[in-house]
Write an enzyme that holds these catalytic residues in place. Sequence first.
Site, short mmCIF file in Angstrom:
data_model
loop_
_atom_site.label_atom_id
_atom_site.label_comp_id
_atom_site.label_asym_id
_atom_site.label_seq_id
_atom_site.Cartn_x
_atom_site.Cartn_y
_atom_site.Cartn_z
CD GLU A 237 116.90 22.66 15.51
OE1 GLU A 237 116.78 21.94 16.52
OE2 GLU A 237 116.95 22.22 14.36
CB CYS A 271 117.97 23.63 23.95
SG CYS A 271 119.23 23.44 22.69
P1 NDP Z 1 112.36 33.40 22.88
O1 NDP Z 1 111.93 32.15 22.24
O2 NDP Z 1 111.31 34.37 23.25
O3 NDP Z 1 113.45 34.16 21.99
C1 NDP Z 1 114.22 33.57 20.98
C2 NDP Z 1 114.42 34.58 19.86
O4 NDP Z 1 113.18 34.90 19.26
C3 NDP Z 1 115.02 35.90 20.31
O5 NDP Z 1 115.91 36.38 19.33
C4 NDP Z 1 113.80 36.78 20.40
O6 NDP Z 1 114.10 38.15 20.29
C5 NDP Z 1 113.00 36.34 19.21
N1 NDP Z 1 111.57 36.65 19.27
C6 NDP Z 1 110.82 36.97 20.35
N2 NDP Z 1 109.53 37.17 19.99
C7 NDP Z 1 109.46 36.96 18.65
C8 NDP Z 1 108.41 36.99 17.69
N3 NDP Z 1 107.14 37.25 18.02
N4 NDP Z 1 108.70 36.72 16.40
C9 NDP Z 1 109.97 36.42 16.05
N5 NDP Z 1 111.01 36.39 16.90
C10 NDP Z 1 110.76 36.64 18.20
O7 NDP Z 1 113.19 32.96 24.12
P2 NDP Z 1 113.48 33.75 25.43
O8 NDP Z 1 114.76 34.42 25.25
O9 NDP Z 1 112.32 34.57 25.90
O10 NDP Z 1 113.60 32.48 26.43
C11 NDP Z 1 112.42 31.87 26.95
C12 NDP Z 1 112.61 30.40 27.13
O11 NDP Z 1 112.97 29.80 25.89
C13 NDP Z 1 113.72 30.00 28.05
O12 NDP Z 1 113.24 30.00 29.33
C14 NDP Z 1 114.06 28.62 27.58
O13 NDP Z 1 113.20 27.70 28.19
C15 NDP Z 1 113.75 28.66 26.10
N6 NDP Z 1 114.95 28.84 25.27
C16 NDP Z 1 115.38 27.79 24.56
C17 NDP Z 1 116.52 27.89 23.79
C18 NDP Z 1 117.04 26.75 23.01
O14 NDP Z 1 118.24 26.67 22.78
N7 NDP Z 1 116.20 25.88 22.52
C19 NDP Z 1 117.28 29.12 23.73
C20 NDP Z 1 116.71 30.22 24.47
C21 NDP Z 1 115.59 30.05 25.21
P3 NDP Z 1 114.36 39.00 21.63
O15 NDP Z 1 115.42 38.27 22.42
O16 NDP Z 1 114.84 40.27 21.08
O17 NDP Z 1 113.04 39.05 22.36
#
Ligand code: NDP
Length: 493
Positions: A237, A271
């Site tokens: 998602e 999102c």
């Molecule tokens: P990420 O996609 O980086 O993070 C989402 C989750 O993935 C977090 O729990 C994160 O952990 C984890 N994660 C990070 N790196 C890895 C990896 N290599 N393997 C597995 N899991 C991993 O989102 P961000 O928080 O950095 O947000 C960046 C952008 O994502 C935002 O600007 C927005 O545009 C989008 N976003 C979209 C969302 C949605 O609902 N579709 C929700 C959040 C963000 P950790 O937080 O510990 O790094």
Amino acid sequence: MTTLSSATFASHYPVTGEVLAEYPITDRDQVIAAVARARAASAAWQNLGFAGRRKVLLKWSNLLITKLDEITELVSRETGKPVSDAKLEASLAVGHLGWAARHAEGVMRTSHRSPGALMANMSATVERSPVGVVGVIGPWNYPIFTPMGSISYALAAGNTVVFKPSEYTPGVGMVLAQTFAEVAPLADIFICITGLGATGKDLCESGVDKLAFTGSTRTAKLVAASCATTMTPVVLECGGKDPVIVAADADIKRAADATIWSAMSNAGQTCIGAERVYVHESVADKFIEEALKVARKIHPGAPGVGNYGPATMPSQINVIQGHIDDALAKGAKAVMGGSDSVKAPFVEPVILLDVPENSTAMTDETFGPTIAINRVKSMDEAIALSNASKYGLGSSIWSKRQGKKIARQLHCGMVAINSTISFAAIASVPFGGVKDSGYGRIHGPEGILEFTYPRTVVRARFQLPIAFTSFKRTKGNDKLIVTLTRMLNGRLG
Ligand code: NDP
């Protein structure tokens, strides 16, 4: 519960940066051990049956309702959002939990299929089994609602779950696991492991039977690549660039009010929030005027002060600033706010007009309280521009008569006609996107089936005199097979 680790990380109150608490960074061995514990608990959770699991999940739902104030206070502290928004999020999540608990049995019921004329002696059935252990990686923007869209449905289907919340909202993840433990008949059915990105990566590589991820498209691709090494299936998602289409026959006041809320509530960190509007030129001035009226009355601030809070993730501020500046540099007009609306950690409402389609404000997810409004000459143009995005998550259409016709032509996972983001609140419909917005579905029957696999079971009810699957097959049998095939399949239509 998270296992003990020597390394820790801190969670912060995004309004001031103040440290809220320290949480363990779960290392690779501990992740693997957590998954092993969830696997060991799997048989007992499955053996509880649908009725037993429904009881536990409904008890959990009641407990979450009882503790709503305490939990939503924590959501507000970790994300900076108003408590009332946290309450809305938590209420919707509880609704999904109840729906999943009540409907898993019906959705997973064994289905009977026609065996076809050639195999008429067989009965054909498809059973649904839980996949086993589901890994869930959650985001920070809706730290209860979003991961619970996977957790509730996976648990209801009979899976055990290992959950890695975002590093920005670890406390909320821990509270979810702690409250579940209070009602659980045994340990390790739902485990929360805290940590940073590396912990998420370790979960992808841990051998879970399915991985449900919500977050950015960039990280989703890393998750899918990590999971591919162990053939772990994924449901992704990801982000969106959701369009709002406003037709000439729309209720303009309502459309503008809902669009500004969709774009700016939760500081734009939704999102499925509105990011770009395509409004028919004949009603564009009226729509812009109404949108301005709504946006002028709202302002960011700390919980209790603002209509929406700060950017939860500090680095998002640079993305929002970049999108506004790029749009203005390429010729967009700011009718409200502009480059100086970004006052970290807050961003004041920004409304941009005539935004070039090649600017990042139109191509990439902004995740801020901004909205781009562009005029179109026809609904065909609005549809073409909506579909031109690399994303395909949700969309809204405002029209009294053309809603369904337009909806059918949109290349995206969810459409709301004369409402906004309402599909997320209806537990019986699937949630998810296409293209860079991901694949797979949470919510609804599809969301339950996502965490199961089909097992085909066919049984010979009686033996045919002709042995098709035997070395004793004769030339006469071969002839009969061809004759029957011609009879049964040689028709057109
Ligand atoms: P990420 O996609 O980086 O993070 C989402 C989750 O993935 C977090 O729990 C994160 O952990 C984890 N994660 C990070 N790196 C890895 C990896 N290599 N393997 C597995 N899991 C991993 O989102 P961000 O928080 O950095 O947000 C960046 C952008 O994502 C935002 O600007 C927005 O545009 C989008 N976003 C979209 C969302 C949605 O609902 N579709 C929700 C959040 C963000 P950790 O937080 O510990 O790094």
